[in-house]
Write a protein that holds these residues in place. Structure first.
Motif, PDB file in Angstrom:
ATOM      1  N   GLN A  52       0.799  -1.215   0.000  1.00 15.22           N
ATOM      2  CA  GLN A  52       0.000   0.000   0.000  1.00 15.22           C
ATOM      3  C   GLN A  52       0.835   1.270   0.000  1.00 15.22           C
ATOM      4  N   SER A  53       2.139   1.160  -0.091  1.00 13.09           N
ATOM      5  CA  SER A  53       2.995   2.342  -0.142  1.00 13.09           C
ATOM      6  C   SER A  53       2.936   3.012  -1.516  1.00 13.09           C
ATOM      7  N   LYS A  54       2.407   2.309  -2.518  1.00 14.61           N
ATOM      8  CA  LYS A  54       2.241   2.839  -3.870  1.00 14.61           C
ATOM      9  C   LYS A  54       0.851   3.472  -3.974  1.00 14.61           C
ATOM     10  N   PRO A  55       0.620   4.356  -4.964  1.00 13.82           N
ATOM     11  CA  PRO A  55      -0.736   4.904  -5.148  1.00 13.82           C
ATOM     12  C   PRO A  55      -1.740   3.760  -5.324  1.00 13.82           C
ATOM     13  N   LEU A  56      -2.860   3.830  -4.598  1.00 16.64           N
ATOM     14  CA  LEU A  56      -3.828   2.735  -4.585  1.00 16.64           C
ATOM     15  C   LEU A  56      -4.655   2.695  -5.862  1.00 16.64           C
ATOM     16  N   THR A  57      -5.154   1.501  -6.159  1.00 13.09           N
ATOM     17  CA  THR A  57      -6.042   1.292  -7.301  1.00 13.09           C
ATOM     18  C   THR A  57      -7.110   0.285  -6.883  1.00 13.09           C
ATOM     19  N   THR A  58      -8.003  -0.060  -7.797  1.00 19.91           N
ATOM     20  CA  THR A  58      -9.041  -1.049  -7.522  1.00 19.91           C
ATOM     21  C   THR A  58      -8.907  -2.183  -8.529  1.00 19.91           C
ATOM     22  N   VAL A  59      -9.441  -3.354  -8.157  1.00 14.87           N
ATOM     23  CA  VAL A  59      -9.315  -4.530  -9.015  1.00 14.87           C
ATOM     24  C   VAL A  59     -10.617  -5.313  -9.070  1.00 14.87           C
ATOM     25  N   ALA A 141      -1.168  -6.316  -2.927  1.00 17.87           N
ATOM     26  CA  ALA A 141      -1.090  -5.376  -4.034  1.00 17.87           C
ATOM     27  C   ALA A 141      -1.471  -3.996  -3.514  1.00 17.87           C
ATOM     28  N   ASN A 142      -1.292  -3.002  -4.347  1.00 18.36           N
ATOM     29  CA  ASN A 142      -1.598  -1.626  -3.948  1.00 18.36           C
ATOM     30  C   ASN A 142      -3.095  -1.342  -4.094  1.00 18.36           C
ATOM     31  N   THR A 143      -3.870  -2.065  -3.264  1.00 16.29           N
ATOM     32  CA  THR A 143      -5.314  -1.898  -3.194  1.00 16.29           C
ATOM     33  C   THR A 143      -5.697  -1.568  -1.758  1.00 16.29           C
TER      34      THR A 143
END
Length: 157
Positions: A52-59, A141-143
């Motif tokens: 989660q240290s990266k910009p979040l997204t959705t999946v 993941a970044n979610t």
């Protein structure tokens, strides 16, 4: 005395991990101890923070449960879960942690751009099991919701 108790606890955990799945158990030296609280550090907490240290997204995931049905003892089966980036930032899968060493993950390592798809394949080695088994793997993941848990079952004859 406190050190002896910690070593006994770590040894017990390692033995339990080995007995719960006879293949590829994590070694006891990978268990981290938080010296401030004298308790185990949750390894998933570290993985979640890293993801989660990266910009979040959705999946969206094609499915989070899969049933192999009846399989022969000793068979090696695999299933691929499709993951779609439905957000606006690249999806980065940082790690896939199976619940047992009998499950081997492979996953898309490159960033998955918005609107694109990636794959997570779980390969299951059934030699050590009999009857119905339920296995999981956590996807970091970044979610916002992490980890994402994938599940599969098999009836081993």
């Amino acid at each position: 005395m406190n050190t002896t108790f910690k070593l006994l606890a770590i040894s017990s955990l390692a033995l339990f991990s080995f007995q719960s799945c006879n293949k590829k158990s994590e070694p006891a030296d990978q268990i981290k101890i938080d010296t401030m609280t004298a308790g185990p550090v949750n390894p998933n907490e570290t993985s979640i923070k890293e993801a989660q240290s990266k910009p979040l997204t959705t999946v969206a995931i094609s499915e989070d449960n899969f049933d192999f049905g009846v399989i022969k003892k000793g068979d090696v089966k695999s299933h691929t879960y499709e993951i779609t980036n439905t957000g606006t930032n690249p999806l980065i899968i940082s790690e896939v942690k199976p619940g047992c060493g009998c499950t081997i993950p492979e996953f898309t390592k490159d960033p998955i751009l918005p609107g694109q798809k990636g794959n997570i394949t779980l390969k299951f080695e059934s030699e050590a099991f009999d009857g119905v088994v339920h296995k999981t793997a956590d996807v970091f993941a970044n979610t916002a919701k992490a980890p994402i848990t994938l599940n599969f079952t098999a009836d081993i004859k």
